[in-house]
Design a protein around this motif. Structure first.
Motif, short mmCIF file in Angstrom:
data_model
loop_
_atom_site.label_atom_id
_atom_site.label_comp_id
_atom_site.label_asym_id
_atom_site.label_seq_id
_atom_site.Cartn_x
_atom_site.Cartn_y
_atom_site.Cartn_z
N PRO A 49 -45.44 0.43 -5.99
CA PRO A 49 -45.13 -0.73 -6.37
C PRO A 49 -44.40 -0.64 -7.61
CG PRO A 49 -47.13 -1.07 -5.66
CD PRO A 49 -46.90 0.47 -5.64
N VAL A 50 -43.33 -0.96 -8.12
CA VAL A 50 -42.45 -1.25 -9.27
C VAL A 50 -43.29 -2.26 -9.93
CG1 VAL A 50 -40.26 -1.74 -10.34
CG2 VAL A 50 -40.37 -0.14 -8.26
N ALA A 51 -43.68 -1.88 -11.35
CA ALA A 51 -44.14 -2.81 -12.15
C ALA A 51 -43.38 -3.52 -12.91
CB ALA A 51 -45.24 -2.38 -13.15
N ALA A 52 -42.18 -2.78 -13.34
CA ALA A 52 -41.10 -3.16 -14.41
C ALA A 52 -40.10 -2.46 -14.07
CB ALA A 52 -41.52 -3.12 -15.54
N ILE A 53 -38.77 -3.22 -14.41
CA ILE A 53 -37.39 -2.59 -14.67
C ILE A 53 -36.83 -2.93 -15.89
CG2 ILE A 53 -35.00 -2.34 -13.73
CD1 ILE A 53 -36.13 -3.15 -10.81
N GLY A 54 -36.97 -2.11 -16.71
CA GLY A 54 -36.48 -2.41 -18.11
C GLY A 54 -37.33 -3.70 -18.54
N ASP A 55 -36.87 -4.67 -19.13
CA ASP A 55 -37.67 -5.67 -19.71
C ASP A 55 -38.16 -6.81 -18.51
OD1 ASP A 55 -35.42 -7.08 -19.16
OD2 ASP A 55 -35.07 -7.47 -21.41
N ARG A 56 -37.90 -6.40 -17.43
CA ARG A 56 -38.36 -7.52 -16.38
C ARG A 56 -39.47 -6.77 -15.63
NH1 ARG A 56 -40.42 -10.35 -12.39
NH2 ARG A 56 -38.83 -11.26 -10.71
N SER A 57 -40.71 -7.57 -15.70
CA SER A 57 -41.86 -6.97 -15.04
C SER A 57 -42.22 -7.89 -13.93
CB SER A 57 -42.96 -7.09 -16.27
OG SER A 57 -42.98 -8.50 -16.69
N TRP A 58 -43.16 -7.47 -13.12
CA TRP A 58 -43.64 -8.07 -12.07
C TRP A 58 -45.32 -8.15 -12.04
CZ3 TRP A 58 -39.27 -5.57 -11.65
CH2 TRP A 58 -38.27 -6.15 -10.94
N PRO A 59 -45.96 -9.00 -11.73
CA PRO A 59 -47.61 -9.24 -11.73
C PRO A 59 -48.10 -7.94 -11.17
CG PRO A 59 -46.26 -11.41 -10.90
CD PRO A 59 -45.28 -10.16 -11.01
N ASP A 60 -49.34 -7.75 -11.76
CA ASP A 60 -50.27 -6.82 -11.13
C ASP A 60 -50.64 -7.01 -9.88
OD1 ASP A 60 -49.76 -5.24 -13.50
OD2 ASP A 60 -52.01 -6.12 -14.25
N ASP A 61 -50.77 -8.22 -9.27
CA ASP A 61 -51.22 -8.40 -8.06
C ASP A 61 -50.18 -7.99 -6.89
OD1 ASP A 61 -53.39 -9.79 -9.10
OD2 ASP A 61 -52.85 -11.77 -9.00
N GLU A 62 -50.87 -7.23 -6.06
CA GLU A 62 -49.91 -6.93 -4.95
C GLU A 62 -49.08 -7.70 -4.06
OE1 GLU A 62 -49.73 -2.78 -2.21
OE2 GLU A 62 -51.31 -4.11 -2.02
N ASP A 63 -47.78 -7.85 -3.91
CA ASP A 63 -46.99 -8.78 -3.27
C ASP A 63 -47.47 -8.70 -1.58
OD1 ASP A 63 -44.26 -10.30 -2.60
OD2 ASP A 63 -44.29 -8.52 -1.29
N VAL A 64 -47.45 -9.56 -0.96
CA VAL A 64 -48.13 -9.53 0.37
C VAL A 64 -47.32 -8.59 1.28
CG1 VAL A 64 -48.51 -10.85 2.57
CG2 VAL A 64 -49.22 -11.91 0.22
N THR A 65 -46.11 -8.97 0.94
CA THR A 65 -45.15 -8.02 2.00
C THR A 65 -45.08 -6.49 1.45
OG1 THR A 65 -43.47 -9.85 2.11
CG2 THR A 65 -42.71 -7.73 2.69
N THR A 66 -45.02 -6.26 0.51
CA THR A 66 -45.30 -4.76 -0.24
C THR A 66 -46.91 -4.35 0.40
OG1 THR A 66 -44.24 -5.25 -2.22
CG2 THR A 66 -45.62 -3.47 -2.03
N ALA A 67 -47.83 -4.85 0.52
CA ALA A 67 -49.21 -4.62 0.88
C ALA A 67 -49.05 -4.41 2.58
CB ALA A 67 -50.28 -5.69 0.72
N ARG A 68 -48.35 -5.06 3.17
CA ARG A 68 -48.07 -5.01 4.70
C ARG A 68 -47.22 -3.50 4.93
NH1 ARG A 68 -46.01 -9.81 7.89
NH2 ARG A 68 -46.68 -8.67 9.74
N CYS A 69 -46.27 -3.26 4.15
CA CYS A 69 -45.77 -1.88 4.12
C CYS A 69 -46.38 -0.87 3.84
CB CYS A 69 -44.33 -2.03 3.21
SG CYS A 69 -43.01 -3.38 3.82
#
Length: 275
Positions: A242-262
């Motif tokens: 999972p990507v936590a950040a791209i530059g100054d854009r960040s995503w929550p630590d909680d795993e996305d449902v679609t990512t979890a299924r993958c």
């Protein structure tokens, strides 16, 4: 552990200083995961190396590649196996020899189990991925762009580089394919955007739709990627990160449902490959 010229060897090996892989980067490599002495997705890794040689204009025997990979796969319970193929030695200059004699060698080392599925922070590289070059779609030995981009990213506190192509569109990470989750669909750039056809990428393209996860191969802008619900990177050792950040854009630590299924799909495929 090293397999060279048909056998396992210890210590230094003789190497032809006229080898084109050394002098010109004329060759390719593959990195595979081995579990308990077995190469995960072996057939796909072998086929990609054979196809890469054909792209470069020479032939390599798949049986030799298999022998090399399997010989070192038991180096550790969880091993990273690198198989290298060069065109072999040639005369001075850049013109390929009329009758190439490819050199194949493979090495293996213990792989950290924590490497798989660990999150990544990406920095957009100032180096463009040249989508017009066949080398962008082949794991050639000329990896200096990735080396320099990774060094720059880590100097800024990131884990990995994100490459855009010469048109400013998303290509790939330095060592993996990029997927975005947009409106609960998977979106990944096509190989024409300067993308290596990754083994795990191919798995998701083939199997995700059967789980009700639509997949699109299409051009992807950086803005669109940064606005995605989730982003992840795939490769044969990380499997899915999972990507936590791209530059100054960040995503929550909680795993996305679609990512979890993958992630679950990939884990099942790895287990099935070893059964």
């Amino acid at each position: 552990m090293l397999w060279y010229d048909g056998r396992i060897v210890e210590g230094p090996v003789p190497f032809d200083l006229a080898d084109r892989g050394l002098l010109l980067g004329d060759g390719m490599f593959d990195t595979a995961l081995a579990l308990d002495g077995r190469i995960v997705f072996e057939a796909a890794h072998v086929a990609r190396l054979v196809a890469a040689a054909e792209t470069l204009g020479f032939l390599v025997d798949a049986r030799v590649i298999i022998e090399a990979m399997r010989a070192v796969a038991g180096a550790a319970p969880r091993a990273a196996v690198r198989t290298t193929v060069t065109r072999g030695a040639g005369p001075r200059g850049i013109a390929p020899p009329a009758e190439p004699r490819p050199l194949v060698f493979a090495s293996a080392a213990a792989a950290n189990p924590g490497f798989a599925y660990a999150s990544l922070r990406l920095q957009v590289s100032t180096i463009a991925r040249n989508e017009t070059s066949p080398a962008s779609r082949t794991k050639t030995l000329g990896y200096l762009d990735a080396v320099l981009a990774a060094h720059a990213a880590r100097a800024e506190g990131f884990d990995e580089a994100l490459f855009l192509n010469t048109r400013g569109r998303v290509a790939c990470a330095g060592t993996g394919n990029v997927f975005a989750v947009i409106d609960r669909q998977l979106v990944t750039p096509p190989v024409e955007e300067g993308v290596l056809a990754g083994i795990v990428r191919a798995l998701l393209l083939e199997q995700a739709p059967s789980l009700g996860l639509p997949v699109q191969e299409r051009a992807l802008s950086l803005d669109e990627l940064r606005q995605a619900q989730a982003v992840f990177v795939t490769n044969s050792l990380r499997l899915l990160s999972p990507v936590a950040a791209i530059g100054d854009r960040s995503w929550p630590d909680d795993e996305d449902v679609t990512t979890a299924r993958c992630r679950e799909l990939i884990a099942r495929a790895v287990a099935a490959a070893q059964a």
